[in-house]
Design a protein around this motif. Structure first.
Motif, PDB file in Angstrom:
ATOM      1  N   UNK A 201       0.813  -1.209   0.086  1.00  0.00           N
ATOM      2  CA  UNK A 201       0.013  -0.066   0.083  1.00  0.00           C
ATOM      3  C   UNK A 201       0.828   1.146  -0.107  1.00  0.00           C
ATOM      4  N   UNK A 202       0.688   2.164  -0.967  1.00  0.00           N
ATOM      5  CA  UNK A 202       1.296   3.635  -0.717  1.00  0.00           C
ATOM      6  C   UNK A 202       0.515   4.462   0.132  1.00  0.00           C
ATOM      7  N   UNK A 203       1.049   5.781  -0.117  1.00  0.00           N
ATOM      8  CA  UNK A 203       0.621   6.608   1.157  1.00  0.00           C
ATOM      9  C   UNK A 203       0.446   8.017   0.484  1.00  0.00           C
ATOM     10  N   UNK A 204      -0.608   8.671   1.134  1.00  0.00           N
ATOM     11  CA  UNK A 204      -0.944  10.163   0.912  1.00  0.00           C
ATOM     12  C   UNK A 204      -0.787  10.744   2.272  1.00  0.00           C
ATOM     13  N   UNK A 205       0.061  11.775   2.271  1.00  0.00           N
ATOM     14  CA  UNK A 205       0.256  12.529   3.581  1.00  0.00           C
ATOM     15  C   UNK A 205       0.226  13.808   3.281  1.00  0.00           C
ATOM     16  N   UNK A 206      -0.627  14.673   4.281  1.00  0.00           N
ATOM     17  CA  UNK A 206      -0.636  16.008   4.202  1.00  0.00           C
ATOM     18  C   UNK A 206       0.376  16.981   5.193  1.00  0.00           C
ATOM     19  N   UNK A 207       1.008  17.681   4.857  1.00  0.00           N
ATOM     20  CA  UNK A 207       1.700  18.372   5.811  1.00  0.00           C
ATOM     21  C   UNK A 207       3.073  18.350   5.928  1.00  0.00           C
ATOM     22  N   UNK A 208       3.598  17.317   5.033  1.00  0.00           N
ATOM     23  CA  UNK A 208       5.044  16.887   5.349  1.00  0.00           C
ATOM     24  C   UNK A 208       5.138  15.976   6.489  1.00  0.00           C
ATOM     25  N   UNK A 209       6.468  15.731   6.834  1.00  0.00           N
ATOM     26  CA  UNK A 209       6.703  14.904   7.881  1.00  0.00           C
ATOM     27  C   UNK A 209       7.875  13.972   7.659  1.00  0.00           C
ATOM     28  N   UNK A 210       7.837  12.927   8.507  1.00  0.00           N
ATOM     29  CA  UNK A 210       9.101  12.057   8.464  1.00  0.00           C
ATOM     30  C   UNK A 210       8.934  10.684   7.700  1.00  0.00           C
ATOM     31  N   UNK A 211       7.691  10.842   6.594  1.00  0.00           N
ATOM     32  CA  UNK A 211       7.626   9.717   5.840  1.00  0.00           C
ATOM     33  C   UNK A 211       8.964   9.619   5.068  1.00  0.00           C
ATOM     34  N   UNK A 212       9.635  10.584   4.386  1.00  0.00           N
ATOM     35  CA  UNK A 212      10.907  10.342   3.798  1.00  0.00           C
ATOM     36  C   UNK A 212      12.193  10.635   4.387  1.00  0.00           C
ATOM     37  N   UNK A 213      12.324  10.171   5.743  1.00  0.00           N
ATOM     38  CA  UNK A 213      13.505  10.159   6.383  1.00  0.00           C
ATOM     39  C   UNK A 213      14.323   9.184   5.725  1.00  0.00           C
ATOM     40  N   UNK A 214      15.749   9.594   5.519  1.00  0.00           N
ATOM     41  CA  UNK A 214      16.707   8.636   5.028  1.00  0.00           C
ATOM     42  C   UNK A 214      16.521   8.256   3.438  1.00  0.00           C
ATOM     43  N   UNK A 215      15.548   9.101   3.018  1.00  0.00           N
ATOM     44  CA  UNK A 215      15.483   9.002   1.461  1.00  0.00           C
ATOM     45  C   UNK A 215      15.996  10.168   0.823  1.00  0.00           C
ATOM     46  N   UNK A 216      16.729   9.906  -0.243  1.00  0.00           N
ATOM     47  CA  UNK A 216      17.492  10.959  -1.178  1.00  0.00           C
ATOM     48  C   UNK A 216      16.534  11.662  -1.998  1.00  0.00           C
ATOM     49  N   UNK A 217      16.121  12.976  -1.886  1.00  0.00           N
ATOM     50  CA  UNK A 217      15.232  13.560  -2.717  1.00  0.00           C
ATOM     51  C   UNK A 217      15.771  14.774  -3.558  1.00  0.00           C
ATOM     52  N   UNK A 218      15.911  15.020  -4.705  1.00  0.00           N
ATOM     53  CA  UNK A 218      16.118  16.123  -5.399  1.00  0.00           C
ATOM     54  C   UNK A 218      14.738  17.061  -5.574  1.00  0.00           C
ATOM     55  N   UNK A 219      15.042  18.260  -6.177  1.00  0.00           N
ATOM     56  CA  UNK A 219      14.261  19.151  -6.111  1.00  0.00           C
ATOM     57  C   UNK A 219      14.248  20.174  -7.187  1.00  0.00           C
ATOM     58  N   UNK A 402      16.539   0.407  -2.090  1.00  0.00           N
ATOM     59  CA  UNK A 402      16.236  -0.800  -1.272  1.00  0.00           C
ATOM     60  C   UNK A 402      14.879  -0.073  -0.490  1.00  0.00           C
ATOM     61  N   UNK A 403      14.160   0.424  -1.104  1.00  0.00           N
ATOM     62  CA  UNK A 403      12.834   0.792  -0.363  1.00  0.00           C
ATOM     63  C   UNK A 403      11.666   0.819  -1.327  1.00  0.00           C
ATOM     64  N   UNK A 404      10.562   0.795  -0.829  1.00  0.00           N
ATOM     65  CA  UNK A 404       9.144   0.930  -1.626  1.00  0.00           C
ATOM     66  C   UNK A 404       8.398   1.846  -1.015  1.00  0.00           C
ATOM     67  N   UNK A 405       7.262   2.223  -1.558  1.00  0.00           N
ATOM     68  CA  UNK A 405       6.024   3.045  -1.086  1.00  0.00           C
ATOM     69  C   UNK A 405       5.615   2.168   0.280  1.00  0.00           C
ATOM     70  N   UNK A 406       5.352   0.712   0.247  1.00  0.00           N
ATOM     71  CA  UNK A 406       4.747   0.177   1.387  1.00  0.00           C
ATOM     72  C   UNK A 406       5.646   0.168   2.509  1.00  0.00           C
ATOM     73  N   UNK A 407       6.973   0.423   2.210  1.00  0.00           N
ATOM     74  CA  UNK A 407       7.832   0.168   3.430  1.00  0.00           C
ATOM     75  C   UNK A 407       7.968   1.631   4.257  1.00  0.00           C
TER      76      UNK A 407
END
Length: 408
Positions: A201-219, A402-407
């Protein structure tokens, strides 16, 4: 005494903020295997009715079938009211049948759009309590959530079991806009789509937060198209959909030859790159698609991948047993070394056990947007739409990390 009073006020503010934040739901996202649509379950009204809604990144508001809906907290939005103006209501509607949700008089007019039927419908705006779950102990995330009803005969094309669509555009009454308006959280939302119905299962989260801790994001900046792309709008309205500034496309490290003008939005609002969840596979302007496909086929051949007959709507298909890895595709964005990499399962789609195809389609010679990034390319990618700073933060495939939306 004053300092003690200030402490009490500060403590109370933190308590209220924390309580409100706790009511902000993380919505589950599932994928329908037949339609390839992404949907979530919300709960509405005094009975906390479960409503499955297809996620529409470009949709302006929530709509769902009210034929079997019942709620003691439901209320129509009156014509000419402040809320009607906020919703950009169109006129005033009435109903000759017995009064029920979706059938009321002197109601602010709404025009919900079913993109799978390519039709607008005349309905009315309403409000009711929105809940993130059926838990009776949980307070409403939004006590007076604006939405539109829809008739059950207007649901053609939606995923099985879905009775509406959840709009996530920039509009004033989109899902996330209404949630942050009550919760006072930053105006951001993150979304992560699963790659299959069995992958989790994926996720929809409003307001930001810790969902993406330790995940490299570009902008990259979110771009506002100055001309509305919604089927009905007033002259001078800007688009409420999400655009990014793709400047070129690379296949296996080589930039394909395409006129720069296709990547830019012109004065009519045509061109540019849009992100969509109702488009299954990324669509490219014909003048981009042709050189792009040629470049991919050549790069695939260099990797020993054998071509086979095309399977419509795809033009480039291959023998699955010859694919150990596929050529990387990069959407090059403004800034130094900023690109959205599309590879592996995001670039190819399995047709059957023997055949896989390049998961991009020809958008024709006169599309409204030159590139429409579709749902298949969004799978297992974490996206954060930061509407405070007008930025899109993106991970590319989480599987590489080595991650996925469900993890998450």
């Amino acid at each position: 005494m004053a300092s003690f009073l200030n402490y009490i006020i500060f403590f109370f503010a933190i308590l209220v903020s924390s309580t409100t934040a706790q009511n902000v739901p993380t919505l589950p996202i599932r994928k329908d295997p037949k339609t390839r649509q992404f949907y979530t379950t919300i709960h509405m009204g005094s009975n906390r009715a479960a409503v499955n809604t297809v996620i529409d990144l470009g949709g302006p508001f929530l709509w769902f079938s009210c034929n079997d809906y019942s709620s003691s907290t439901y209320a129509p939005i009156p014509c000419g009211s402040r809320k009607c103006q906020l919703a950009k209501g169109s006129g005033c509607i009435g109903c000759n049948l017995p009064k029920r949700p979706g059938c009321t008089n002197d109601t602010c007019g709404a025009t919900p759009y079913n993109p799978f039927m390519n039709l607008l419908f005349a309905q009315g705006f309403n409000e009711d309590s929105f809940y993130g779950s059926k838990d009776r102990a949980e307070a409403a995330a939004v006590p007076r959530f604006l939405f539109s009803c829809m008739d059950k005969d207007s649901l053609e094309g939606l995923a099985s079991g879905a009775t509406g669509m959840l709009g996530l555009s920039r509009s004033e009454i989109s899902f996330h806009k209404q949630v942050v308006g009550v919760s006072k959280l930053p105006h951001k939302f993150s979304i992560c789509f699963p790659s299959s119905s069995s992958s989790g299962i994926g996720k929809l989260l409003v307001g930001g937060g810790g969902v993406y801790n330790n995940i490299f994001l570009k902008s990259t900046p979110l771009i506002v198209n100055p001309v509305s792309t919604y089927p009905i709008h007033s002259e001078g309205d800007a688009s409420e959909e999400y655009f990014i500034g793709v400047e070129s496309i690379r296949v296996a490290g080589e930039t394909i030859s395409v006129k720069d003008s296709y990547f830019k939005i012109d004065k009519k609002g045509d061109g540019g790159t849009k992100i969509s969840t109702v488009q299954n596979f990324t669509a490219l302007h014909n003048s981009i698609y042709k050189p792009f496909t040629r470049a991919f086929v050549k790069a695939a051949a260099d990797l020993g991948i054998k071509s086979v007959a095309a399977v419509p709507p795809f033009r480039a298909c291959f023998r699955s047993d010859t694919i150990s890895r596929s050529p990387d595709i990069d959407l090059v964005l403004p800034g130094k070394d900023v690109y959205w990499r599309i590879g592996g399962v995001n670039s190819m789609v399995e047709i059957d056990r023997k055949t896989s195809c390049l998961a991009f389609v020809d958008g024709g010679s006169e599309p409204r947007s030159s590139i429409v990034i579709g749902g298949h390319q969004l799978e297992e990618n974490l996206l954060e739409f930061d509407l405070v700073n007008s930025q899109l933060r993106f991970s590319s495939s989480l599987l590489v990390q080595n991650k996925s939306c469900s993890s998450l």
